[in-house]
Write a protein that holds these residues in place. Structure first.
Motif, mmCIF file in Angstrom:
data_model
loop_
_atom_site.group_PDB
_atom_site.id
_atom_site.type_symbol
_atom_site.label_atom_id
_atom_site.label_comp_id
_atom_site.label_asym_id
_atom_site.label_seq_id
_atom_site.Cartn_x
_atom_site.Cartn_y
_atom_site.Cartn_z
ATOM 1 N N VAL A 85 -3.894 -1.426 -15.023
ATOM 2 C CA VAL A 85 -5.289 -1.480 -14.573
ATOM 3 C C VAL A 85 -5.479 -2.612 -13.563
ATOM 4 O O VAL A 85 -6.171 -2.443 -12.555
ATOM 5 C CB VAL A 85 -6.238 -1.639 -15.780
ATOM 6 N N ASN A 86 -4.858 -3.761 -13.818
ATOM 7 C CA ASN A 86 -4.978 -4.880 -12.879
ATOM 8 C C ASN A 86 -4.406 -4.511 -11.517
ATOM 9 O O ASN A 86 -5.009 -4.821 -10.479
ATOM 10 C CB ASN A 86 -4.282 -6.121 -13.432
ATOM 11 N N SER A 87 -3.246 -3.853 -11.505
ATOM 12 C CA SER A 87 -2.666 -3.461 -10.212
ATOM 13 C C SER A 87 -3.554 -2.433 -9.514
ATOM 14 O O SER A 87 -3.729 -2.479 -8.290
ATOM 15 C CB SER A 87 -1.247 -2.922 -10.402
ATOM 16 N N LEU A 88 -4.135 -1.514 -10.273
ATOM 17 C CA LEU A 88 -5.046 -0.532 -9.660
ATOM 18 C C LEU A 88 -6.307 -1.203 -9.131
ATOM 19 O O LEU A 88 -6.830 -0.819 -8.079
ATOM 20 C CB LEU A 88 -5.410 0.552 -10.674
ATOM 21 N N GLN A 89 -6.798 -2.209 -9.824
ATOM 22 C CA GLN A 89 -7.982 -2.920 -9.340
ATOM 23 C C GLN A 89 -7.687 -3.667 -8.049
ATOM 24 O O GLN A 89 -8.517 -3.693 -7.130
ATOM 25 C CB GLN A 89 -8.489 -3.894 -10.405
ATOM 26 N N VAL A 90 -6.499 -4.278 -7.984
ATOM 27 C CA VAL A 90 -6.114 -4.976 -6.750
ATOM 28 C C VAL A 90 -6.020 -3.974 -5.606
ATOM 29 O O VAL A 90 -6.521 -4.222 -4.491
ATOM 30 C CB VAL A 90 -4.773 -5.727 -6.951
ATOM 31 N N GLU A 91 -5.396 -2.833 -5.867
ATOM 32 C CA GLU A 91 -5.279 -1.805 -4.820
ATOM 33 C C GLU A 91 -6.653 -1.265 -4.437
ATOM 34 O O GLU A 91 -6.938 -1.053 -3.253
ATOM 35 C CB GLU A 91 -4.390 -0.665 -5.332
ATOM 36 N N PHE A 96 -11.010 -1.016 -0.262
ATOM 37 C CA PHE A 96 -12.402 -1.097 0.164
ATOM 38 C C PHE A 96 -12.739 -2.422 0.845
ATOM 39 O O PHE A 96 -13.903 -2.720 1.044
ATOM 40 C CB PHE A 96 -13.321 -0.859 -1.044
ATOM 41 N N ASP A 97 -11.720 -3.165 1.217
ATOM 42 C CA ASP A 97 -11.926 -4.405 1.969
ATOM 43 C C ASP A 97 -12.072 -4.052 3.440
ATOM 44 O O ASP A 97 -11.164 -3.503 4.047
ATOM 45 C CB ASP A 97 -10.733 -5.340 1.757
#
Length: 136
Positions: A85-91, A96-97
């Motif tokens: 989940v953390n890696s997906l949140q970073v991606e 969306f940056d």
């Protein structure tokens, strides 16, 4: 009237009371027997309760151990999922940056800015070592 009268022996001899054997000793012995029987019954009931509790524990322990093992497995899966989940949140945040939108479009669309030049490093064998895009 007030004169002291001589003591006369009683007319009838005083009969000694016969001591009638009362069953007191028998009653005491019987009460001890009742108390012993009651104590034995209490001890027997306590042993029975202890045996039932021990049997219940013997049956519950394997179930408890299996539940603990399942809980450990779930904790392990939760840790793995947290990392995922953390890696997906970073991606997700990178996608969306707005500052990285241009580079993401280039990665996904294989289109490059015309002002960039492609640099390809190759081995003597002709294999590609590294590709990079440089701005002039």
């Amino acid at each position: 009237m007030n004169a002291i009268q001589p003591s006369q022996p009683p007319l009838q001899p005083i009969q000694k009371r016969r001591v009638i054997a009362r069953p007191k000793r028998h009653l005491r012995q019987r009460s001890y027997q009742v108390m012993a029987l009651e104590s034995t019954a209490k001890i027997a009931v306590n042993f029975l309760i202890t045996a039932v509790a021990g049997s219940a524990l013997v049956q519950l322990l394997p179930f408890h151990w299996s539940q603990q093992e399942k809980l450990r497995e779930i904790h392990t899966e939760v840790k793995l999922m947290e990392g995922h989940v953390n890696s997906l949140q970073v991606e997700f945040s990178r996608n969306f940056d707005p500052q990285q939108a241009k580079s993401i479009r280039q990665e996904q669309g294989y289109r490059f800015d015309p002002s960039q030049r492609r640099v390809v490093l190759m081995n003597q064998d002709g294999r590609v070592i590294e590709q990079t895009d440089l701005l002039p």
